[in-house]
Every structure is written in structure tokens, then in C-alpha cells.
Design a protein around this motif. Structure first.
Motif, PDB file in Angstrom:
ATOM      1  N   ILE A  31     -20.409 -60.888  43.027  1.00 57.82           N
ATOM      2  CA  ILE A  31     -20.157 -61.887  41.993  1.00 57.82           C
ATOM      3  C   ILE A  31     -21.455 -62.605  41.659  1.00 57.82           C
ATOM      4  CG2 ILE A  31     -17.746 -62.213  42.678  1.00 57.82           C
ATOM      5  CD1 ILE A  31     -18.593 -64.771  44.108  1.00 57.82           C
ATOM      6  N   PRO A  32     -21.549 -63.172  40.466  1.00 56.97           N
ATOM      7  CA  PRO A  32     -22.763 -63.913  40.114  1.00 56.97           C
ATOM      8  C   PRO A  32     -22.851 -65.221  40.884  1.00 56.97           C
ATOM      9  CG  PRO A  32     -21.105 -64.153  38.404  1.00 56.97           C
ATOM     10  CD  PRO A  32     -20.573 -63.122  39.364  1.00 56.97           C
ATOM     11  N   ALA A  33     -24.067 -65.699  41.058  1.00 61.66           N
ATOM     12  CA  ALA A  33     -24.275 -67.012  41.673  1.00 61.66           C
ATOM     13  C   ALA A  33     -23.806 -68.094  40.705  1.00 61.66           C
ATOM     14  CB  ALA A  33     -25.750 -67.198  42.009  1.00 61.66           C
ATOM     15  N   PRO A  34     -23.534 -69.289  41.184  1.00 64.59           N
ATOM     16  CA  PRO A  34     -23.144 -70.379  40.280  1.00 64.59           C
ATOM     17  C   PRO A  34     -24.219 -70.647  39.238  1.00 64.59           C
ATOM     18  CG  PRO A  34     -22.711 -70.972  42.559  1.00 64.59           C
ATOM     19  CD  PRO A  34     -23.518 -69.703  42.599  1.00 64.59           C
ATOM     20  N   ALA A  35     -23.779 -70.881  38.015  1.00 68.82           N
ATOM     21  CA  ALA A  35     -24.727 -71.186  36.945  1.00 68.82           C
ATOM     22  C   ALA A  35     -25.424 -72.516  37.203  1.00 68.82           C
ATOM     23  CB  ALA A  35     -24.001 -71.222  35.602  1.00 68.82           C
ATOM     24  N   LEU A  36     -24.713 -73.435  37.842  1.00 70.85           N
ATOM     25  CA  LEU A  36     -25.266 -74.739  38.208  1.00 70.85           C
ATOM     26  C   LEU A  36     -25.083 -74.943  39.700  1.00 70.85           C
ATOM     27  CD1 LEU A  36     -23.833 -76.909  35.281  1.00 70.85           C
ATOM     28  CD2 LEU A  36     -26.139 -75.966  35.475  1.00 70.85           C
ATOM     29  N   ASP A  37     -26.052 -75.603  40.331  1.00 68.19           N
ATOM     30  CA  ASP A  37     -25.975 -75.841  41.763  1.00 68.19           C
ATOM     31  C   ASP A  37     -26.340 -77.292  42.042  1.00 68.19           C
ATOM     32  OD1 ASP A  37     -25.674 -75.437  44.471  1.00 68.19           O
ATOM     33  OD2 ASP A  37     -26.927 -73.639  44.537  1.00 68.19           O
ATOM     34  N   LEU A  38     -25.997 -77.751  43.242  1.00 68.20           N
ATOM     35  CA  LEU A  38     -26.362 -79.107  43.635  1.00 68.20           C
ATOM     36  C   LEU A  38     -27.826 -79.147  44.041  1.00 68.20           C
ATOM     37  CD1 LEU A  38     -23.239 -80.188  45.727  1.00 68.20           C
ATOM     38  CD2 LEU A  38     -23.694 -80.516  43.288  1.00 68.20           C
ATOM     39  N   PRO A  39     -28.481 -80.285  43.918  1.00 63.98           N
ATOM     40  CA  PRO A  39     -29.903 -80.385  44.287  1.00 63.98           C
ATOM     41  C   PRO A  39     -30.134 -79.978  45.734  1.00 63.98           C
ATOM     42  CG  PRO A  39     -29.197 -82.343  43.107  1.00 63.98           C
ATOM     43  CD  PRO A  39     -27.952 -81.561  43.405  1.00 63.98           C
ATOM     44  N   ALA A  40     -31.266 -79.343  45.983  1.00 64.81           N
ATOM     45  CA  ALA A  40     -31.603 -78.897  47.338  1.00 64.81           C
ATOM     46  C   ALA A  40     -32.933 -79.492  47.766  1.00 64.81           C
ATOM     47  CB  ALA A  40     -31.681 -77.373  47.380  1.00 64.81           C
ATOM     48  N   GLY A  41     -33.136 -79.562  49.058  1.00 61.00           N
ATOM     49  CA  GLY A  41     -34.409 -80.019  49.596  1.00 61.00           C
ATOM     50  C   GLY A  41     -34.474 -81.517  49.792  1.00 61.00           C
ATOM     51  N   GLY A  42     -35.114 -81.921  50.868  1.00 65.47           N
ATOM     52  CA  GLY A  42     -35.354 -83.334  51.133  1.00 65.47           C
ATOM     53  C   GLY A  42     -34.119 -84.152  51.384  1.00 65.47           C
ATOM     54  N   GLN A  43     -33.045 -83.513  51.844  1.00 69.97           N
ATOM     55  CA  GLN A  43     -31.803 -84.224  52.076  1.00 69.97           C
ATOM     56  C   GLN A  43     -31.363 -84.063  53.516  1.00 69.97           C
ATOM     57  OE1 GLN A  43     -28.694 -83.548  49.111  1.00 69.97           O
ATOM     58  NE2 GLN A  43     -30.185 -82.534  47.814  1.00 69.97           N
ATOM     59  N   ALA A  44     -30.510 -84.985  53.941  1.00 75.95           N
ATOM     60  CA  ALA A  44     -29.932 -84.889  55.275  1.00 75.95           C
ATOM     61  C   ALA A  44     -28.910 -83.766  55.293  1.00 75.95           C
ATOM     62  CB  ALA A  44     -29.277 -86.219  55.626  1.00 75.95           C
ATOM     63  N   PRO A  45     -28.522 -83.282  56.474  1.00 80.41           N
ATOM     64  CA  PRO A  45     -27.479 -82.259  56.556  1.00 80.41           C
ATOM     65  C   PRO A  45     -26.211 -82.694  55.819  1.00 80.41           C
ATOM     66  CG  PRO A  45     -28.538 -82.521  58.673  1.00 80.41           C
ATOM     67  CD  PRO A  45     -29.076 -83.618  57.795  1.00 80.41           C
ATOM     68  N   GLN A  46     -25.543 -81.736  55.213  1.00 79.08           N
ATOM     69  CA  GLN A  46     -24.336 -82.010  54.445  1.00 79.08           C
ATOM     70  C   GLN A  46     -23.165 -81.231  55.005  1.00 79.08           C
ATOM     71  OE1 GLN A  46     -24.776 -82.540  50.336  1.00 79.08           O
ATOM     72  NE2 GLN A  46     -26.694 -83.609  50.679  1.00 79.08           N
ATOM     73  N   ARG A  47     -21.942 -81.619  54.572  1.00 81.22           N
ATOM     74  CA  ARG A  47     -20.729 -80.982  55.058  1.00 81.22           C
ATOM     75  C   ARG A  47     -19.998 -80.298  53.909  1.00 81.22           C
ATOM     76  NH1 ARG A  47     -17.439 -84.748  55.489  1.00 81.22           N
ATOM     77  NH2 ARG A  47     -15.827 -83.720  56.728  1.00 81.22           N
ATOM     78  N   ALA A  48     -19.386 -79.172  54.212  1.00 82.37           N
ATOM     79  CA  ALA A  48     -18.503 -78.488  53.278  1.00 82.37           C
ATOM     80  C   ALA A  48     -17.315 -77.969  54.084  1.00 82.37           C
ATOM     81  CB  ALA A  48     -19.224 -77.329  52.600  1.00 82.37           C
ATOM     82  N   ILE A  49     -16.135 -77.954  53.465  1.00 80.37           N
ATOM     83  CA  ILE A  49     -14.928 -77.506  54.163  1.00 80.37           C
ATOM     84  C   ILE A  49     -14.262 -76.411  53.346  1.00 80.37           C
ATOM     85  CG2 ILE A  49     -12.703 -78.173  55.148  1.00 80.37           C
ATOM     86  CD1 ILE A  49     -13.773 -81.037  55.344  1.00 80.37           C
ATOM     87  N   PHE A  50     -14.040 -75.259  53.990  1.00 76.82           N
ATOM     88  CA  PHE A  50     -13.460 -74.107  53.314  1.00 76.82           C
ATOM     89  C   PHE A  50     -12.235 -73.602  54.078  1.00 76.82           C
ATOM     90  CE2 PHE A  50     -18.093 -73.883  52.548  1.00 76.82           C
ATOM     91  CZ  PHE A  50     -18.098 -73.989  51.164  1.00 76.82           C
ATOM     92  N   ALA A  51     -11.226 -73.154  53.333  1.00 77.42           N
ATOM     93  CA  ALA A  51     -10.039 -72.523  53.912  1.00 77.42           C
ATOM     94  C   ALA A  51      -9.849 -71.184  53.231  1.00 77.42           C
ATOM     95  CB  ALA A  51      -8.806 -73.407  53.724  1.00 77.42           C
ATOM     96  N   GLY A  52      -9.808 -70.125  54.019  1.00 77.85           N
ATOM     97  CA  GLY A  52      -9.664 -68.789  53.449  1.00 77.85           C
ATOM     98  C   GLY A  52      -8.952 -67.853  54.394  1.00 77.85           C
ATOM     99  N   GLY A  53      -7.750 -68.254  54.819  1.00 76.63           N
ATOM    100  CA  GLY A  53      -7.013 -67.448  55.789  1.00 76.63           C
ATOM    101  C   GLY A  53      -7.314 -67.893  57.206  1.00 76.63           C
ATOM    102  N   CYS A  54      -7.185 -66.983  58.147  1.00 72.03           N
ATOM    103  CA  CYS A  54      -7.445 -67.299  59.552  1.00 72.03           C
ATOM    104  C   CYS A  54      -8.847 -67.861  59.729  1.00 72.03           C
ATOM    105  CB  CYS A  54      -7.281 -66.024  60.380  1.00 72.03           C
ATOM    106  SG  CYS A  54      -7.865 -66.188  62.071  1.00 72.03           S
TER     107      CYS A  54
END
Length: 246
Positions: free
Chosen positions: A46-69
Motif C-alpha cells: 500500500i502507499p505511504a500516507p500522503a501526510l505524516d506527523l512531524p518527526a525528529g526532536g520529540q520525546a517518545p510517543q505512544r500509539a495503540i493498535f488493535a488487529g486481532g490477537c
């Protein structure tokens, strides 16, 4: 007893046994059964997102995903460069029902989820989304993945910020418009959800149990697909939850 250990249909178990007869090779710290991809679900380019969140110079971030087991979801993200930690757990319901026994009943509102802590200077939220929709699971299956069925196995993204929610919405719209899947995406975009870590025996389950039939058939091929489709993002040695506590 964990129901996943015996949850494969008879036909699937037969295919698995035929596959295992082909031999085995080493991958990272575990065992990858040779030719397993023949019986596994195909990953989607699949193609990458056309827009992304800023990267670099930031503290660690959190993301939560659910995709089955959550065993497979955690196992994939543990092999992604820039991921600092990936923890199996539950999101979407109340703290009082965040246990495997209760969530498995399918009536708590929880989904088996994985909290990914990542360094945005090394891997962007957009890259994690691309891996989620391409390798981690099939986002067109409603309330099921592989042999697992129920709302606790739904496809969902639990945004941890308004920016994540907005970006996930835009990416789903982009993928739907591009018709990269034969069916519509059914991934639920949810926010303001808590995350509750799963029991210790669920953590690092893929790495610790590579010979488990469920893992060999359903999850190890996902790690191989990550290596094949995203070689620049793949790392051989997984980042483990239990190692971070030692």
C-alpha cells in the motif's frame, strides 16, 4: 487453558502440518517454519500516507493498535526499528474488565490491543500506520482476524492525540480512495480510550513460543512480510517487554 492453542480449524491444521514438514530456518531469536507463507494471508503493498506527523526532536510517543490477537500485533511491532516498547493489553472498555478471562467473552467493549512506544525521530506515526494496514492484519475483516472472532478482535486504532486521530482518518480515506483492498476498510477509529497491560504470560508470546501452532501459522508470516516489504524498517532482534524489566 488458552483457547488459541487448539483453535485452528481441521483444514488449517492439516495445511500447517504439511507446511512444517518442509523444514525450518532461523529468524531472529525464534523459529520460522519454511514455506509457511504458502498458507498465510498475503500482505498488501500500500502507499505511504500522503501526510505524516512531524518527526525528529520529540520525546517518545505512544500509539495503540488493535488487529486481532495481540500476540501477532506485538510481535510485528517489536521488530520495527524505532519502536522502543510494544506491550500487549486491552483498550476500549473499563479498567474493571481488563483481564483476558473477561475480554474473551466479547462483551466488555475491549479489544486486544498493543501499545507502541516509539521514537518519532526514527519511525513516524505514518510509518506505523502503513505497517498496521499492510502487514499486521486485514483491515477489511469485521470483528475477526484469522481463526479469532468477536468484537475483542476488531480492527481499531485508538488515537492518543487529536493529531493522530486526524491523520488516521485521512489515511483510511486515502486507502479507500485508492481501492487497494477488494473490500472497504472496517477499521474503527477511536480515541480517549485507556490502555491496560495484559497478563505477563501474554507478553513477548511470539518470541517465547515460536513453535506454537497458532504462532507458526498466523503470526510468524507477518514478521517475514515485514522483513520483505519494509526491509529498511525491519530489525532482526525484537525489543522485548520482559527484557526492559530486567
Amino acid at each position: 487453558m488458552n483457547t488459541r492453542l487448539t483453535s485452528l480449524p481441521v483444514a488449517s491444521r492439516r495445511t500447517l502440518l504439511q507446511t512444517l514438514a518442509g523444514g525450518s530456518v532461523l529468524l531472529g531469536g525464534g523459529l520460522l517454519w519454511q514455506r509457511l507463507a504458502l498458507s498465510a494471508e498475503e500482505a498488501v503493498r500500500i502507499p505511504a500516507p500522503a501526510l505524516d506527523l512531524p518527526a525528529g526532536g520529540q520525546a517518545p510517543q505512544r500509539a495503540i493498535f488493535a488487529g486481532g490477537c495481540f500476540w501477532g500485533v506485538q510481535g510485528v511491532y517489536q521488530h520495527v526499528k524505532g519502536v522502543l516498547r510494544a506491550v500487549s493489553g486491552y483498550s476500549g472498555g473499563a479498567a474493571t474488565t481488563a483481564s483476558y478471562e473477561q475480554v474473551s467473552r466479547g462483551n466488555t467493549g475491549h479489544a486486544e490491543s498493543v501499545e507502541v512506544t516509539f521514537d518519532p525521530a526514527q519511525v513516524s506515526y505514518g510509518a506505523l500506520l502503513q505497517i498496521f494496514f499492510s502487514v499486521v492484519h486485514d483491515p477489511t475483516q469485521l470483528n475477526r482476524q484469522g481463526p479469532d472472532t468477536g468484537t475483542q478482535y476488531r480492527s481499531a486504532i485508538f488515537a492518543t492525540s487529536p493529531a493522530q486521530l486526524k491523520m488516521a482518518q485521512a489515511y483510511v480515506a486515502q486507502l479507500d480512495a485508492a481501492h487497494v483492498y477488494p473490500k472497504p476498510i472496517v477499521t474503527r477509529l477511536e480515541d480517549r480510550a485507556g490502555f491496560y497491560p495484559a497478563e505477563t504470560y501474554h507478553q513477548d508470546f511470539m518470541t517465547e513460543n515460536p513453535g506454537n501452532p497458532y504462532i507458526a501459522f498466523n503470526d510468524l508470516p507477518k514478521v517475514e512480510n515485514l522483513r520483505r516489504l519494509f526491509p529498511d524498517r525491519y530489525r532482526r532482534e525484537p525489543v522485548l517487554v520482559k527484557q526492559s524489566h530486567s
